[in-house]
Design a protein around this motif. Structure first.
Motif, PDB file in Angstrom:
ATOM      1  N   ALA A 194      10.929  -7.089  10.927  1.00 39.40           N
ATOM      2  CA  ALA A 194       9.797  -7.963  11.246  1.00 39.40           C
ATOM      3  C   ALA A 194       8.644  -7.158  11.837  1.00 39.40           C
ATOM      4  N   VAL A 195       8.976  -6.221  12.722  1.00 37.29           N
ATOM      5  CA  VAL A 195       7.936  -5.391  13.326  1.00 37.29           C
ATOM      6  C   VAL A 195       7.277  -4.505  12.266  1.00 37.29           C
ATOM      7  N   ALA A 196       8.099  -3.942  11.391  1.00 39.35           N
ATOM      8  CA  ALA A 196       7.547  -3.073  10.341  1.00 39.35           C
ATOM      9  C   ALA A 196       6.582  -3.851   9.450  1.00 39.35           C
ATOM     10  N   LEU A 197       6.967  -5.049   9.057  1.00 40.98           N
ATOM     11  CA  LEU A 197       6.084  -5.850   8.198  1.00 40.98           C
ATOM     12  C   LEU A 197       4.822  -6.248   8.946  1.00 40.98           C
ATOM     13  N   PHE A 198       4.949  -6.514  10.223  1.00 36.45           N
ATOM     14  CA  PHE A 198       3.789  -6.883  11.041  1.00 36.45           C
ATOM     15  C   PHE A 198       2.740  -5.772  11.005  1.00 36.45           C
ATOM     16  N   TYR A 199       3.190  -4.531  11.110  1.00 37.48           N
ATOM     17  CA  TYR A 199       2.236  -3.427  11.175  1.00 37.48           C
ATOM     18  C   TYR A 199       1.845  -2.862   9.822  1.00 37.48           C
ATOM     19  N   LEU A 200       2.726  -2.997   8.864  1.00 36.13           N
ATOM     20  CA  LEU A 200       2.482  -2.350   7.577  1.00 36.13           C
ATOM     21  C   LEU A 200       1.613  -3.163   6.640  1.00 36.13           C
ATOM     22  N   GLU A 201       1.881  -4.419   6.600  1.00 35.07           N
ATOM     23  CA  GLU A 201       1.308  -5.229   5.532  1.00 35.07           C
ATOM     24  C   GLU A 201       0.452  -6.369   6.064  1.00 35.07           C
ATOM     25  N   ASP A 202      -0.407  -6.806   5.224  1.00 31.18           N
ATOM     26  CA  ASP A 202      -1.300  -7.881   5.625  1.00 31.18           C
ATOM     27  C   ASP A 202      -0.673  -9.241   5.323  1.00 31.18           C
ATOM     28  N   TYR A 203       0.594  -9.371   5.649  1.00 32.29           N
ATOM     29  CA  TYR A 203       1.282 -10.636   5.402  1.00 32.29           C
ATOM     30  C   TYR A 203       1.058 -11.583   6.572  1.00 32.29           C
ATOM     31  N   SER A 204       0.949 -12.847   6.227  1.00 33.34           N
ATOM     32  CA  SER A 204       0.912 -13.872   7.268  1.00 33.34           C
ATOM     33  C   SER A 204       2.323 -14.052   7.812  1.00 33.34           C
ATOM     34  N   TYR A 205       2.440 -14.758   8.912  1.00 35.55           N
ATOM     35  CA  TYR A 205       3.764 -14.984   9.484  1.00 35.55           C
ATOM     36  C   TYR A 205       4.651 -15.816   8.557  1.00 35.55           C
ATOM     37  N   PRO A 206       4.100 -16.856   7.924  1.00 35.13           N
ATOM     38  CA  PRO A 206       4.952 -17.566   6.952  1.00 35.13           C
ATOM     39  C   PRO A 206       5.451 -16.665   5.824  1.00 35.13           C
ATOM     40  N   GLN A 207       4.608 -15.716   5.394  1.00 33.81           N
ATOM     41  CA  GLN A 207       5.039 -14.805   4.334  1.00 33.81           C
ATOM     42  C   GLN A 207       6.130 -13.869   4.828  1.00 33.81           C
ATOM     43  N   ILE A 208       5.971 -13.370   6.054  1.00 34.53           N
ATOM     44  CA  ILE A 208       7.010 -12.494   6.619  1.00 34.53           C
ATOM     45  C   ILE A 208       8.312 -13.275   6.753  1.00 34.53           C
ATOM     46  N   ALA A 209       8.192 -14.524   7.175  1.00 32.83           N
ATOM     47  CA  ALA A 209       9.381 -15.366   7.315  1.00 32.83           C
ATOM     48  C   ALA A 209      10.079 -15.537   5.970  1.00 32.83           C
ATOM     49  N   GLU A 210       9.264 -15.682   4.913  1.00 32.62           N
ATOM     50  CA  GLU A 210       9.857 -15.859   3.573  1.00 32.62           C
ATOM     51  C   GLU A 210      10.547 -14.583   3.115  1.00 32.62           C
ATOM     52  N   ILE A 211       9.914 -13.445   3.381  1.00 31.84           N
ATOM     53  CA  ILE A 211      10.504 -12.169   2.969  1.00 31.84           C
ATOM     54  C   ILE A 211      11.832 -11.932   3.673  1.00 31.84           C
ATOM     55  N   LEU A 212      11.840 -12.238   4.963  1.00 30.50           N
ATOM     56  CA  LEU A 212      13.045 -11.974   5.753  1.00 30.50           C
ATOM     57  C   LEU A 212      14.034 -13.135   5.716  1.00 30.50           C
ATOM     58  N   HIS A 258      14.438  -5.530   1.293  1.00 42.04           N
ATOM     59  CA  HIS A 258      15.061  -5.847   2.571  1.00 42.04           C
ATOM     60  C   HIS A 258      16.507  -6.285   2.373  1.00 42.04           C
ATOM     61  N   ARG A 259      16.735  -7.051   1.333  1.00 41.41           N
ATOM     62  CA  ARG A 259      18.092  -7.523   1.058  1.00 41.41           C
ATOM     63  C   ARG A 259      19.004  -6.351   0.718  1.00 41.41           C
ATOM     64  N   GLU A 260      18.508  -5.416  -0.093  1.00 40.30           N
ATOM     65  CA  GLU A 260      19.290  -4.218  -0.447  1.00 40.30           C
ATOM     66  C   GLU A 260      19.586  -3.389   0.796  1.00 40.30           C
ATOM     67  N   TYR A 261      18.589  -3.265   1.657  1.00 44.41           N
ATOM     68  CA  TYR A 261      18.763  -2.499   2.889  1.00 44.41           C
ATOM     69  C   TYR A 261      19.857  -3.116   3.752  1.00 44.41           C
ATOM     70  N   LEU A 262      19.789  -4.430   3.909  1.00 46.19           N
ATOM     71  CA  LEU A 262      20.785  -5.114   4.729  1.00 46.19           C
ATOM     72  C   LEU A 262      22.179  -4.976   4.119  1.00 46.19           C
ATOM     73  N   ALA A 263      22.264  -5.067   2.812  1.00 49.16           N
ATOM     74  CA  ALA A 263      23.560  -4.953   2.150  1.00 49.16           C
ATOM     75  C   ALA A 263      24.167  -3.582   2.413  1.00 49.16           C
ATOM     76  N   ARG A 264      23.326  -2.554   2.405  1.00 48.20           N
ATOM     77  CA  ARG A 264      23.850  -1.214   2.670  1.00 48.20           C
ATOM     78  C   ARG A 264      24.272  -1.069   4.111  1.00 48.20           C
ATOM     79  N   ARG A 265      23.489  -1.650   4.991  1.00 51.57           N
ATOM     80  CA  ARG A 265      23.808  -1.529   6.409  1.00 51.57           C
ATOM     81  C   ARG A 265      25.082  -2.281   6.759  1.00 51.57           C
ATOM     82  N   ARG A 266      25.309  -3.399   6.092  1.00 49.40           N
ATOM     83  CA  ARG A 266      26.484  -4.212   6.418  1.00 49.40           C
ATOM     84  C   ARG A 266      27.764  -3.436   6.185  1.00 49.40           C
TER      85      ARG A 266
END
Lengths: 252, 168
Positions: free
Chosen positions: B119-137, B65-73
């Protein structure tokens, strides 16, 4: 709890996860069980989420991606349990659609066996610049320019060439050692601001007949290129990019 | 790196889900492949800091995600918005959702506010909890929930507006 509040909570529920013990979720679910409209909304929301999740998860990784990942990290894997000092192997990466540069000279599967290819500057230029949707390979994938130069030097390719101020600012992606008419060609790849890949090729000017005396900028629908000579070397920069941008990167 | 963190095994375990996440963000096979490779490459160089192998997957997702954001910036500037107190806009009971295939879903995701997409992609793709998604993002928990809620609403609206497509 209002219906809107219950919807806010239930919107974030996912099928297949452990039952919620959160008191608010339990309350919202109880509301949905007794409120016909809310219950119908929840059923539709669950159906929506389930279908969307299925579609997301149906995306398949392209064939060969795992092999490319392993090959690309071969020289940098943690030492424990891995082969030490392993030479970086070729890494195939997919270039952006409609704007990929095909590297012909020196890459075994692409090299021309056409003995009528004269070692002219024009042939060198056209060989190094080509059309969309090809696979290209970097021998070394790294954002460390020094590591690319080290690889080039160890493989007999030009390695001590200077970068222009414009190219110095771009992130390096990797590089490779090619050949043209049995002469080594250095390749260094950069990431442009439009996220495309720029390819710079460096070859000794003795490798080509009648090298152009002045810098040249060329462009077609899919790719632009800039060539220049300096201190006994010929440089070719090619990318799917505005030719003026490439010229600026080349310091022209 | 802990000796039992076998790199090849880690790649085998995680590359597909990592690619799916990358593809959901980029909708481009070559860019998604590139991001996936780059994430594992970064892990190969510096993942030795991770001692707990249960953290590797989320580390990879965070890195991607960090690499993606860096490219988009380099090409897009995200408007800064504080979502901490944002209320999701929820419709009343809506019409039946029309079936849509993966290209339609991902195409709709591409039109969702860029800030919500991951956030939406992680919600549907992975079995991450919300705290985990928050940590990833790397955002607060409340922000993640708000982004998911608003992102889902936008996604739903876009898919309901699109002509129904039947999978092949």
């Amino acid at each position: 709890m209002t219906r809107d509040e219950a919807q806010e909570i239930l919107l974030l529920q996912r099928e297949g996860r452990a039952p919620e013990s959160d008191a608010e979720v339990v309350e919202a679910l109880r509301m949905a069980a007794s409120d016909l409209e809310l219950g119908k909304w929840l059923e539709q929301q669950r159906e929506f989420n389930a279908q969307i999740a299925r579609e997301f998860q149906s995306v398949e990784a392209p064939a060969g991606l795992k092999a490319r990942i392993l090959a690309g990290a071969a020289g940098d894997r943690p030492k424990a349990g891995q082969h030490a000092g392993r030479k970086a192997s070729r890494v195939a990466i997919w270039a952006a659609a409609a704007a990929v540069i095909l590297l012909v000279a020196g890459v075994d599967i692409w090299i021309s066996r056409n003995q009528e290819d004269a070692p002219t500057f024009a042939n060198f230029e056209s060989r190094m610049t080509s059309f969309a949707l090809r696979t290209y390979q970097m021998d070394i994938v790294t954002n460390n320019a020094a590591a690319v130069r080290d690889y080039l030097a160890k493989n007999g390719a030009p390695a001590d060439f200077p970068l222009t101020p414009g190219l110095e600012k771009l992130p390096v992606k990797g590089g490779g050692r090619l050949s043209w008419q049995n002469q080594p060609v250095a390749m260094m790849c950069f990431t442009l601001t439009n996220n495309q890949t720029a390819f710079m090729f460096v070859v000794d000017q003795n490798a080509v007949e009648k090298p152009a005396t002045a810098a040249q900028v060329k462009s077609n629908r899919s790719v632009s290129s800039v060539t220049w000579g300096k201190e006994g070397k010929i440089y070719l920069l090619a990318a799917s990019e505005n030719p003026a941008t490439l010229a600026a990167l080349a310091g022209l | 790196m802990a000796p039992d963190l076998d790199f090849e095994k880690l790649v085998e375990l995680h590359y597909k889900s990592l690619y799916r996440f990358a593809f959901s963000l980029t909708r481009n096979e070559s860019e998604a492949s590139d991001l996936t490779q780059q994430s594992f490459y970064i892990f190969a160089k510096s993942g030795g800091q991770i001692r707990d192998k249960t953290k590797v997957k989320s580390w990879l997702f965070t890195t991607l995600h960090r690499e993606y954001l860096a490219r988009r910036r380099r090409i897009v500037r995200f408007p800064e918005t504080n979502f901490a107190d944002a209320e999701p806009e929820l419709p009343a009971v809506e019409a039946n959702f029309a079936p849509a295939d993966a290209p339609a879903v991902l195409g709709a995701l591409a039109k969702v506010d860029p800030t919500f997409q991951a956030a939406v992609a992680l919600f549907y793709l992975e079995d991450y909890s919300y705290p985990q998604i928050a940590e990833i993002l790397d955002v607060p928990l409340g922000t993640v929930k708000s982004r998911i809620a608003r992102g889902i609403e936008q996604l739903k609206r876009l898919l309901l507006e699109a002509p129904a497509r039947r999978p092949a």
